[in-house]
Design a protein around this motif. Structure first.
Motif, short mmCIF file in Angstrom:
data_model
loop_
_atom_site.label_atom_id
_atom_site.label_comp_id
_atom_site.label_asym_id
_atom_site.label_seq_id
_atom_site.Cartn_x
_atom_site.Cartn_y
_atom_site.Cartn_z
N GLY A 86 41.93 18.97 57.23
CA GLY A 86 41.81 19.43 55.85
C GLY A 86 42.09 20.92 55.75
O GLY A 86 41.47 21.73 56.45
N CYS A 87 43.02 21.29 54.88
CA CYS A 87 43.50 22.67 54.82
C CYS A 87 42.85 23.50 53.72
O CYS A 87 43.32 24.59 53.40
CB CYS A 87 45.02 22.66 54.67
SG CYS A 87 45.85 21.93 56.10
N MET A 88 41.74 23.01 53.16
CA MET A 88 41.13 23.68 52.02
C MET A 88 40.63 25.10 52.34
O MET A 88 40.53 25.95 51.47
CB MET A 88 39.96 22.82 51.51
CG MET A 88 39.30 23.30 50.26
SD MET A 88 38.08 22.11 49.66
CE MET A 88 36.72 22.35 50.79
N ARG A 89 40.27 25.32 53.60
CA ARG A 89 39.64 26.61 53.96
C ARG A 89 40.55 27.50 54.79
O ARG A 89 40.09 28.55 55.26
CB ARG A 89 38.35 26.34 54.75
CG ARG A 89 37.33 25.50 54.01
CD ARG A 89 36.17 25.09 54.93
NE ARG A 89 35.37 24.04 54.34
CZ ARG A 89 34.32 24.24 53.56
NH1 ARG A 89 33.93 25.46 53.29
NH2 ARG A 89 33.65 23.22 53.06
N ILE A 90 41.82 27.11 55.02
CA ILE A 90 42.60 27.84 56.03
C ILE A 90 42.98 29.25 55.63
O ILE A 90 43.27 30.07 56.49
CB ILE A 90 43.89 27.07 56.47
CG1 ILE A 90 44.80 26.75 55.27
CG2 ILE A 90 43.53 25.82 57.26
CD1 ILE A 90 46.16 26.17 55.69
N SER A 143 42.35 37.35 53.52
CA SER A 143 42.58 38.58 54.31
C SER A 143 43.46 38.20 55.50
O SER A 143 43.58 37.03 55.88
CB SER A 143 41.25 39.14 54.81
OG SER A 143 40.63 38.16 55.64
N ALA A 144 44.05 39.22 56.12
CA ALA A 144 44.91 38.98 57.30
C ALA A 144 44.10 38.32 58.41
O ALA A 144 44.58 37.42 59.10
CB ALA A 144 45.50 40.30 57.77
N VAL A 145 42.83 38.73 58.55
CA VAL A 145 41.99 38.18 59.62
C VAL A 145 41.76 36.68 59.38
O VAL A 145 41.90 35.84 60.28
CB VAL A 145 40.63 38.92 59.67
CG1 VAL A 145 39.65 38.25 60.63
CG2 VAL A 145 40.85 40.36 60.05
N ASP A 146 41.41 36.34 58.13
CA ASP A 146 41.14 34.93 57.82
C ASP A 146 42.41 34.08 57.94
O ASP A 146 42.36 32.94 58.40
CB ASP A 146 40.55 34.79 56.41
CG ASP A 146 39.06 35.09 56.40
OD1 ASP A 146 38.54 35.52 57.45
OD2 ASP A 146 38.41 34.90 55.35
N LYS A 204 45.51 29.71 63.46
CA LYS A 204 45.04 29.24 64.77
C LYS A 204 44.37 27.86 64.63
O LYS A 204 44.48 27.00 65.51
CB LYS A 204 44.05 30.25 65.37
CG LYS A 204 44.75 31.53 65.80
CD LYS A 204 43.89 32.34 66.76
CE LYS A 204 44.70 33.48 67.37
NZ LYS A 204 44.38 34.79 66.82
N ALA A 205 43.71 27.65 63.50
CA ALA A 205 43.06 26.34 63.27
C ALA A 205 44.13 25.24 63.15
O ALA A 205 43.98 24.16 63.72
CB ALA A 205 42.21 26.40 62.00
N ILE A 206 45.21 25.53 62.43
CA ILE A 206 46.27 24.52 62.30
C ILE A 206 46.87 24.22 63.67
O ILE A 206 47.10 23.06 64.05
CB ILE A 206 47.40 25.01 61.36
CG1 ILE A 206 46.86 25.30 59.96
CG2 ILE A 206 48.52 23.97 61.26
CD1 ILE A 206 47.84 26.10 59.10
N GLY A 252 37.47 19.63 58.24
CA GLY A 252 37.82 20.87 57.54
C GLY A 252 37.35 22.12 58.25
O GLY A 252 37.45 23.22 57.70
N SER A 253 36.84 21.97 59.48
CA SER A 253 36.40 23.15 60.23
C SER A 253 37.60 24.05 60.54
O SER A 253 38.70 23.57 60.75
CB SER A 253 35.74 22.70 61.54
OG SER A 253 35.54 23.81 62.38
N THR A 254 37.32 25.36 60.61
CA THR A 254 38.38 26.27 61.05
C THR A 254 38.10 26.77 62.48
O THR A 254 38.70 27.74 62.93
CB THR A 254 38.48 27.48 60.09
OG1 THR A 254 37.18 28.04 59.93
CG2 THR A 254 39.04 27.07 58.74
N THR A 255 37.16 26.11 63.14
CA THR A 255 36.79 26.50 64.51
C THR A 255 37.52 25.59 65.50
O THR A 255 37.26 24.37 65.53
CB THR A 255 35.26 26.35 64.72
OG1 THR A 255 34.60 27.06 63.67
CG2 THR A 255 34.82 26.86 66.07
N PRO A 256 38.45 26.14 66.31
CA PRO A 256 39.25 25.29 67.20
C PRO A 256 38.42 24.33 68.05
O PRO A 256 38.79 23.16 68.20
CB PRO A 256 40.02 26.30 68.05
CG PRO A 256 40.21 27.47 67.13
CD PRO A 256 38.93 27.54 66.33
N SER A 257 37.29 24.79 68.60
CA SER A 257 36.52 23.90 69.48
C SER A 257 35.98 22.70 68.70
O SER A 257 35.95 21.57 69.19
CB SER A 257 35.38 24.66 70.15
OG SER A 257 34.56 25.24 69.16
#
Ligand SMILES: NC(=O)c1ccc[n+]([C@@H]2O[C@H](COP(=O)([O-])OP(=O)(O)OC[C@H]3O[C@@H](n4cnc5c(N)ncnc54)[C@H](OP(=O)(O)O)[C@@H]3O)[C@@H](O)[C@H]2O)c1
Length: 308
Positions: free
Chosen positions: A29-33, A38-41, A47-49, A272-277
């Motif tokens: 889920g790409c809702m939070r990517i 910001s550039a950081v987010d 990286k999440a994708i 929808g997590s943006t945390t790779p692990s």
């Protein structure tokens, strides 16, 4: 990652259906990517994708309104630099929620413009799947059929589906279409089990529509939307999940995914997590040999009472 066919509702097709890859059982889920844009987010989102692709997700869920268009834009930047990926992915997007003021709007021109905006931001010529985001209570099924025909004829959309539709709304729309609806994307989690009770999952099985679960971890990894659970409810559910997590040697949130995956309608959860692990670890839920008995134990813990 297990794959699953989304083409189980083709009986109405008169011509040969367009190609559609089998979908990974877990959808990203790409809702939070884009985060706060910001550039950081955005770097975190990219990286999440990438983590999702490496983990075997091939199906990416978007909407025109996610991050006010920035989520599609970011994904489009990835496709610009890695155009070879396009044919390996299923890209779903949604429209039908008009902003400022928020209204549900399925009018022809609005939907056509919305899809064209998504294609531009995503840097792609077609959506594999286009979903109507939330039912416009004033929708006219015949008029929508014409809109879908145009999107298909112009090569902008391969397949159609809906989101947050009731079974009767699905039946109404399907009755007007030459196209099969292939997805109903609804909220399904331990808090919101209405799809088990209102006929949504029955209809999905009957018609071969794949149910896709948004916020699959609601009430487990984070508080549910419109939380109606008391502290006692939450403790009871947490205790049962912890017991099961120990039994299956997994984490609590993976049990809540296994609970969805157990349903015979073949629910596909959207992660929808943006945390790779976490994106990678969600796959472990697919390997849990989850029992019928534990499914009911957790339902009873959720309900706070034995089955009638
Ligand atoms: N059709 C609709 O109406 C609709 C509505 C809402 C969402 N959606 C779709 O559904 C997707 C999934 O929904 P969602 O974003 O709410 O996804 P989710 O995966 O249920 O939740 C993601 C959020 O929960 C956190 N999280 C995930 N796993 C966690 C864990 N194990 N422990 C603690 N926190 C955890 C994430 O934090 P981290 O990022 O820090 O890991 C993130 O903030 C969306 O991306 C969108 O594509 C559709």
């Amino acid at each position: 990652m297990q794959n699953i066919s989304l083409l189980n509702n083709l009986n109405k097709f008169k011509q040969s259906p367009p190609n559609l890859l089998p979908s990974s059982r877990l959808i990203y889920g790409c809702m939070r990517i884009a985060g706060d844009n910001s550039a950081v987010d955005k770097d975190k989102g990219l990286k999440a994708i990438q983590a999702a692709i490496e983990a075997g997700y091939n199906h990416f869920d978007h909407a025109d309104i996610y991050g006010a268009g920035q989520c599609e834009q970011l994904f489009g930047e990835l496709l610009t630099h890695s155009s070879h990926l396009r044919d390996q992915l299923i890209i779903t997007s949604k429209a039908g929620i008009r902003q400022s003021p928020q209204r549900y709007d399925f009018s022809h021109d609005y939907l056509i413009q919305s899809v064209e905006g998504s294609l531009k931001r995503l840097n792609t010529e077609y959506l594999d799947i286009f979903l109507l985001h939330r039912p416009d209570y004033l929708f006219n099924a015949q008029a929508l059929a014409e809109t879908f025909k145009q999107l298909k004829r112009e090569g902008k959309v391969k397949y159609f589906g809906v989101s947050n539709f009731s079974p009767s709304q699905v039946s109404l729309l399907q009755s007007a279409l030459d196209e099969p609806l292939i997805i109903n994307q609804v909220e399904i989690n331990l808090h919101n089990i209405s799809s088990l009770q209102d006929g949504t999952l029955d209809q999905c099985q009957q018609l071969g529509i794949t149910p896709v679960a948004w916020c699959p971890l609601g009430a487990v990894a984070y508080p549910a939307w419109g939380n109606t659970f008391s502290k006692d409810d939450e403790k009871r559910i947490k205790d049962e999940i912890s017991k099961q997590a120990t039994k299956y040697d997994v984490e609590a949130w993976q049990i809540s995914l296994a609970w969805l995956l157990k349903h015979p309608a073949n629910i596909c959860p959207i992660i929808g997590s943006t945390t790779p692990s976490r994106i990678n670890a969600a796959k472990q839920a697919l390997t849990i040999d989850y029992s019928h008995e534990d499914w009911y134990h957790l339902l009873e813990a959720r309900n706070g009472q034995p089955l009638p």
